[in-house]
Design a protein around this motif. Structure first.
Motif, PDB file in Angstrom:
ATOM      1  N   LEU A 111      52.452  38.289  45.805  1.00  0.00           N
ATOM      2  CA  LEU A 111      51.131  37.746  45.543  1.00  0.00           C
ATOM      3  C   LEU A 111      50.698  36.737  46.596  1.00  0.00           C
ATOM      4  O   LEU A 111      49.560  36.785  47.083  1.00  0.00           O
ATOM      5  CB  LEU A 111      51.082  37.102  44.156  1.00  0.00           C
ATOM      6  N   ASP A 112      51.604  35.827  46.997  1.00  0.00           N
ATOM      7  CA  ASP A 112      51.222  34.784  47.948  1.00  0.00           C
ATOM      8  C   ASP A 112      51.863  34.961  49.316  1.00  0.00           C
ATOM      9  O   ASP A 112      51.809  34.060  50.158  1.00  0.00           O
ATOM     10  CB  ASP A 112      51.550  33.398  47.394  1.00  0.00           C
ATOM     11  N   CYS A 113      52.502  36.120  49.558  1.00  0.00           N
ATOM     12  CA  CYS A 113      53.050  36.459  50.884  1.00  0.00           C
ATOM     13  C   CYS A 113      54.035  35.396  51.384  1.00  0.00           C
ATOM     14  O   CYS A 113      53.936  34.910  52.519  1.00  0.00           O
ATOM     15  CB  CYS A 113      51.938  36.674  51.900  1.00  0.00           C
ATOM     16  N   LYS A 114      54.979  35.046  50.544  1.00  0.00           N
ATOM     17  CA  LYS A 114      56.070  34.164  50.932  1.00  0.00           C
ATOM     18  C   LYS A 114      57.389  34.859  50.629  1.00  0.00           C
ATOM     19  O   LYS A 114      57.430  35.836  49.883  1.00  0.00           O
ATOM     20  CB  LYS A 114      55.995  32.832  50.184  1.00  0.00           C
ATOM     21  N   TYR A 115      58.466  34.375  51.231  1.00  0.00           N
ATOM     22  CA  TYR A 115      59.776  34.946  50.935  1.00  0.00           C
ATOM     23  C   TYR A 115      60.835  33.862  50.982  1.00  0.00           C
ATOM     24  O   TYR A 115      60.636  32.790  51.569  1.00  0.00           O
ATOM     25  CB  TYR A 115      60.106  36.096  51.886  1.00  0.00           C
ATOM     26  N   GLN A 116      61.969  34.166  50.358  1.00  0.00           N
ATOM     27  CA  GLN A 116      63.063  33.200  50.261  1.00  0.00           C
ATOM     28  C   GLN A 116      64.394  33.915  50.404  1.00  0.00           C
ATOM     29  O   GLN A 116      64.596  35.000  49.854  1.00  0.00           O
ATOM     30  CB  GLN A 116      62.996  32.462  48.925  1.00  0.00           C
ATOM     31  N   VAL A 117      65.305  33.321  51.160  1.00  0.00           N
ATOM     32  CA  VAL A 117      66.644  33.861  51.355  1.00  0.00           C
ATOM     33  C   VAL A 117      67.532  33.472  50.175  1.00  0.00           C
ATOM     34  O   VAL A 117      67.504  32.324  49.710  1.00  0.00           O
ATOM     35  CB  VAL A 117      67.258  33.340  52.670  1.00  0.00           C
ATOM     36  N   ILE A 118      68.313  34.444  49.681  1.00  0.00           N
ATOM     37  CA  ILE A 118      69.260  34.206  48.584  1.00  0.00           C
ATOM     38  C   ILE A 118      70.651  34.518  49.104  1.00  0.00           C
ATOM     39  O   ILE A 118      70.957  35.669  49.432  1.00  0.00           O
ATOM     40  CB  ILE A 118      68.947  35.100  47.369  1.00  0.00           C
ATOM     41  N   ASN A 119      71.495  33.526  49.212  1.00  0.00           N
ATOM     42  CA  ASN A 119      72.836  33.729  49.740  1.00  0.00           C
ATOM     43  C   ASN A 119      73.704  34.509  48.762  1.00  0.00           C
ATOM     44  O   ASN A 119      73.506  34.469  47.545  1.00  0.00           O
ATOM     45  CB  ASN A 119      73.493  32.382  50.064  1.00  0.00           C
TER      46      ASN A 119
END
Length: 431
Positions: A274-282
């Motif tokens: 929806l907001d075009c963001k991403y996050q890394v999950i170790n």
């Protein structure tokens, strides 16, 4: 006089919801107001999108096409072999790429197809098959349209002394370093290798069925990167298994408006669509063993497969904005595998390649699908430790002496919705 005209839409919806499927569908055609209420409240959705798994699509080592294993108690009323596709019998590479809520992403040689087996409808996507992984997102609760995401893999290492083509980033970084500094390093290294990965702004190619076009979409990273290109490349392209071959590393899953993808480098990524963001999950553990990401009863799950038939199942805790893998099950499957070896009549190929393969998560129940003794498909209930035999996973025409085995599998849940065409569509990816 029609007394229902005085009722609010919510009241009409509550009444219509009590009808049987046949009567509900018929009432939709009686009045335009009822038609609008049925569609607006998506009253038919529970009937056309059942929350049951009807079988498994399986890719095999050195086999020209996937095979569909139907659930024994409910044989499908659709063509699981996808023989209605135009390229079904052409070429030697036919692979199931991804699945989301009843819609398949399928590759025939160099062509991609988005397929709904339940309705026999499909789209053909003209795109470049390159160094990327493709994932499909389809949520019939919110929209009849789908999207296909093409996510670049880790870039190949660039050898500066021999390469005549340097990326723009490498060229800019190189200009910042003096020749004296380069000499002190000894052999030349490309500074591109020391960039963080994934990048702070990650540009993906995305196809939308609503616009019929490929477009570039940039996702901005929140939080830390997984590492540098050099550190991420230390992990192999595929997991190191004791068995020949093995499943791919990069599974994906769609859940509550986000696309989760397991990447090379033993980390996963959550794309907020929806907001075009991403996050890394170790990763939960530092391991080179195979990992399998998927959706199940309580959200996103991860299975880690170890030697000697040990399986760990983790759930992703996203409370309070934190992302943490929590170990939920630790399973020893060796006793079950010994039972299958004693009771199943196996040929010499099965005996010499006896192994366990993880096939996927049940999307609505805490159940995992496994292959014991190579081709014995089973469903393992995580809560009760109950195990069910599903059948022989091997196609009748599949007998390879040195490369018998499974690559990956996709649990299939049928859907009778979706805006798919019945003819090919010319769609080009923008460069």
């Amino acid at each position: 006089m029609d007394h229902t005209q005085a009722l609010p839409d919510d009241a009409i919806a509550a009444i219509l919801r009590r009808l049987e499927l046949r009567d509900l569908a018929a009432s939709r055609c009686v009045r335009k107001a009822w038609h609008d209420v049925v569609d607006a409240h998506r009253l038919l959705l529970p009937h056309v999108l059942p929350n049951t798994v009807h079988g498994l699509f399986v890719n095999y080592i050195d086999h020209g096409r996937p095979h569909f294993l139907a659930r024994p108690s409910a044989r499908p009323m659709f063509d699981g072999n996808l023989s209605f596709l135009p390229d079904h019998r052409r070429g030697i590479i036919n692979t199931m790429v991804d699945h989301c809520n009843g819609i398949l992403l399928y590759r025939c040689w160099t062509s991609f197809y988005v397929v709904n087996p339940a309705t026999r409808r499909w789209d053909a996507l003209s795109c470049e098959y390159g160094y990327s992984d493709e994932y499909i997102v389809f949520d019939p609760v919110t929209s009849p349209h789908y999207e296909v995401f093409s996510i670049p893999r880790v870039p190949e290492k660039v050898v500066r002394r021999k390469s005549e083509r340097l990326t723009k980033v490498s060229a800019c970084l190189t200009s910042l370093v003096s020749r004296e500094t380069e000499r002190s390093r000894g052999p030349r290294e490309d500074l591109h290798d020391f960039m963080e990965w994934p990048p702070s702004a990650w540009t993906l190619s995305v196809f939308s069925s609503s616009t019929r076009q490929w477009q570039e979409r940039s996702f901005v990273r929140e939080g830390q990167a997984a590492g540098t290109l050099t550190s991420v490349r230390l992990d192999p392209e595929e997991p190191i298994c004791k068995w020949w071959g093995g499943p791919r590393w990069r599974y994906g899953a769609y859940w509550q408006g986000s696309l989760y993808v397991h990447c090379r480098g033993a980390f996963s990524v959550r794309f907020y669509l929806l907001d075009c963001k991403y996050q890394v999950i170790n990763a939960p553990v530092d391991t080179k063993d195979a990992m399998y990401l998927g959706k199940s009863e309580q959200g996103i799950y991860l299975a880690t497969e170890h030697i000697e038939y040990k399986l760990q199942v983790w759930t992703l805790n996203e409370s309070s904005g934190q992302m943490e893998w929590v170990l939920k099950y630790h399973i020893d499957l060796e006793p079950w595998n010994m039972i299958w070896l004693r009771h199943l009549k196996e040929d010499s190929y099965d005996t010499c390649s006896s192994s366990m393969s993880f096939l996927g998560f049940h999307p609505y129940k805490e159940v995992v699908f496994l292959a014991l003794s190579t081709f014995g498909g089973v469903a393992y209930h995580l809560k009760s430790s109950k195990i069910q035999y599903l059948g022989d996973l091997r196609p009748k025409d599949y007998y390879q002496a040195h490369s018998n085995g499974l690559y990956e599998a996709f649990p299939y849940t049928p859907c009778l919705l979706g805006e798919l065409l019945e003819h090919t569509t010319e769609t080009r990816r923008r460069n």
